[in-house]
Design a protein around this motif. Structure first.
Motif, PDB file in Angstrom:
ATOM      1  N   HIS A   1       1.028  -1.159   0.128  1.00 47.68           N
ATOM      2  CA  HIS A   1       0.059  -0.394  -0.219  1.00 47.68           C
ATOM      3  C   HIS A   1       1.066   1.250  -0.159  1.00 47.68           C
ATOM      4  CE1 HIS A   1      -3.190   2.611   0.922  1.00 47.68           C
ATOM      5  NE2 HIS A   1      -3.910   1.876   0.346  1.00 47.68           N
ATOM      6  N   PRO A   2       0.279   2.145  -0.393  1.00 44.34           N
ATOM      7  CA  PRO A   2       1.035   3.567  -1.038  1.00 44.34           C
ATOM      8  C   PRO A   2       1.071   4.529   0.558  1.00 44.34           C
ATOM      9  CG  PRO A   2      -0.313   3.414  -2.837  1.00 44.34           C
ATOM     10  CD  PRO A   2      -0.819   2.115  -1.968  1.00 44.34           C
ATOM     11  N   VAL A   3       1.117   4.326   1.297  1.00 50.27           N
ATOM     12  CA  VAL A   3       0.492   3.889   2.700  1.00 50.27           C
ATOM     13  C   VAL A   3       2.152   4.481   3.435  1.00 50.27           C
ATOM     14  CG1 VAL A   3      -0.514   2.747   3.500  1.00 50.27           C
ATOM     15  CG2 VAL A   3      -0.810   5.090   4.573  1.00 50.27           C
ATOM     16  N   LEU A   4       2.572   3.057   3.607  1.00 47.59           N
ATOM     17  CA  LEU A   4       4.087   2.835   3.637  1.00 47.59           C
ATOM     18  C   LEU A   4       5.428   3.230   3.044  1.00 47.59           C
ATOM     19  CD1 LEU A   4       2.990  -1.155   4.475  1.00 47.59           C
ATOM     20  CD2 LEU A   4       2.598   1.132   5.683  1.00 47.59           C
ATOM     21  N   SER A   5       6.125   3.510   3.706  1.00 39.15           N
ATOM     22  CA  SER A   5       7.334   3.647   3.118  1.00 39.15           C
ATOM     23  C   SER A   5       7.828   2.898   1.455  1.00 39.15           C
ATOM     24  CB  SER A   5       8.492   4.536   3.831  1.00 39.15           C
ATOM     25  OG  SER A   5       9.016   3.398   4.623  1.00 39.15           O
TER      26      SER A   5
END
Length: 425
Positions: free
Chosen positions: A129-133
């Protein structure tokens, strides 16, 4: 640094068999349980609980006929018990629990409009998920989908084990606090999220294919993990051309691994590689994957399909001289238009140098000198040094190779660049 295998050799006996089975089955177990608890961190803990139960029972009772189903059933039962204890879900989960307990080991999930309802696919999109680095996505993906331990991930990326453990813990916490749904996105969101998934797999492969730091140029275990994930994703998403494009690209790149280093681990440049050592089976798989990408494509090819087409040009040339550099230069031009990047332009310059000569290519490279993204990129002065050497400007070429060696973090690349600088004397 010693090359690390994908998995450490398991000990002999029942314990070794259990660990091997768990490594193979854990992604599906975690994915199946995550659909129930809607939390990948808790799902992984429940999968580990199932492993502990197996370690207690299998040595005594024997390995079941279907060990993967046994692990799944055990983890699911624990997941249902956990969910039932959550008061706010008590009414709904009583019914869910009865249904799941009565079901066979494999529970069919209603398919979505694009036939993408597989739990494993949900896990892929959640872990990436893009919310993670980017670092967290890579660590979590290798942990949940690659089956690697924290220690193995740390060894592969030359970072402390505590750092990897922290990334994984933070990633799970972020997914939970942000309320990231355990689902496959649809419509425009799916395209954006798919890019994140493909990027993670590609980053893992590239770190194995050309290690950014350390004493070894290659880390084959990472290449193998990324290639396996790409193949799984291609099976789960057969209608996505970019997925097949990435799979094809990695097949082609992996086919050259054995020829990329010499007896002592030193890098071997493309023009000097023994192409008899290229893996023809992987090349054939790459051609097939590229064909599948073309078959399902609805418009202009995407970045991974274009990169795979470039890699195919190299793979299909039996000698360096037979390489179709004009086509490669054209494909890089299309790639630059589709996905603008200074690195793509630098690669295009290399192709132009082979198709049209070093002069036109040097003009492209000189225009890239002011790019902030390439300021510390050792391949920029390396390419410029090569072009200057071919133009007979040896002193200038030597300066570029010296600068490239100073920027290189990988010891093998540094040695190669230093040697090329000495050759310019």
């Amino acid at each position: 640094m010693e090359q690390q295998p994908t998995a450490a050799p398991a000990p002999d006996g029942p314990v070794g068999a259990i660990e091997t089975v768990f490594r193979m089955e854990s992604p599906r177990v975690i994915a199946g349980v995550a659909r129930i608890v809607r939390d990948v961190g808790i799902a992984e803990e429940l999968a580990q609980d199932a492993l502990v139960a197996a370690l207690e029972q299998w040595p005594r009772d024997g390995v079941p006929d279907n060990p993967g189903a046994w692990l799944m059933a055990t983890a699911r039962r624990r997941a249902i018990d956990l969910v039932r204890r959550r008061e706010r879900y008590s009414r709904k989960l009583e019914e869910v629990g009865r249904d799941l307990r009565a079901a066979p080991y494999h529970v069919d999930v209603p398919s979505d409009p694009d036939d993408m309802g597989d739990d494993l696919l949900r896990l892929v999109f959640t872990a990436c998920h893009p919310v993670l680095s980017a670092e967290s996505r890579i660590a979590l993906t290798l942990r949940l989908l690659g089956g690697l331990t924290t220690a193995e991930i740390a060894r592969a990326f030359l970072v402390p084990e505590a750092t990897v453990a922290q990334r994984i813990v933070r990633a799970k916490r972020t997914l939970a606090t942000k309320g990231v749904a355990f689902e496959v996105p649809y419509g425009p969101e799916r395209e954006a999220r798919l890019g994140s998934v493909l990027e993670v797999i590609y980053l893992v492969f590239n770190e194995g294919y050309a290690a950014t730091a350390g004493d070894d140029l290659l880390r084959p275990a990472l290449c193998e993990d990324a290639l396996r994930l790409a193949r799984v994703l291609a099976e789960l998403m057969p209608k996505e051309p970019e997925v097949h494009g990435l799979a094809a690209l990695l097949e082609f790149q992996a086919s050259r691994t054995a020829a990329r280093t010499g007896p002592d681990g030193e890098p071997v440049l493309l023009k000097d590689q023994n192409r008899a050592r290229w893996n023809r089976l992987l090349i054939a798989r790459g051609i097939a994957a590229l064909g599948r990408a073309d078959a399902v494509a609805a418009g202009a090819p995407g970045p991974y399909v274009l990169q795979a087409a470039i890699a195919a040009c190299h793979a299909l040339a039996y000698t360096y001289e037979e390489t179709d550099w004009a086509r490669i230069a054209t494909l890089y031009r299309l790639l630059a238009a589709r996905s603008p990047s200074p690195v793509v332009e630098l690669n295009r310059a290399v192709a132009v140098s082979m198709a049209e000569g070093p002069g036109p290519a040097l003009e492209i490279v000189d225009r890239l000198a002011a790019e902030p993204a390439l300021r510390g990129y050792h391949l920029l002065p390396s390419v410029r040094g090569d072009l200057l050497a071919r133009l007979g400007r040896g002193a200038e070429a030597r300066e570029e190779f010296v600068r490239a060696a100073a920027l290189a973090r990988n010891e093998r690349e540094r040695e190669l660049l230093t040697a090329r600088a000495e050759d310019c004397r």
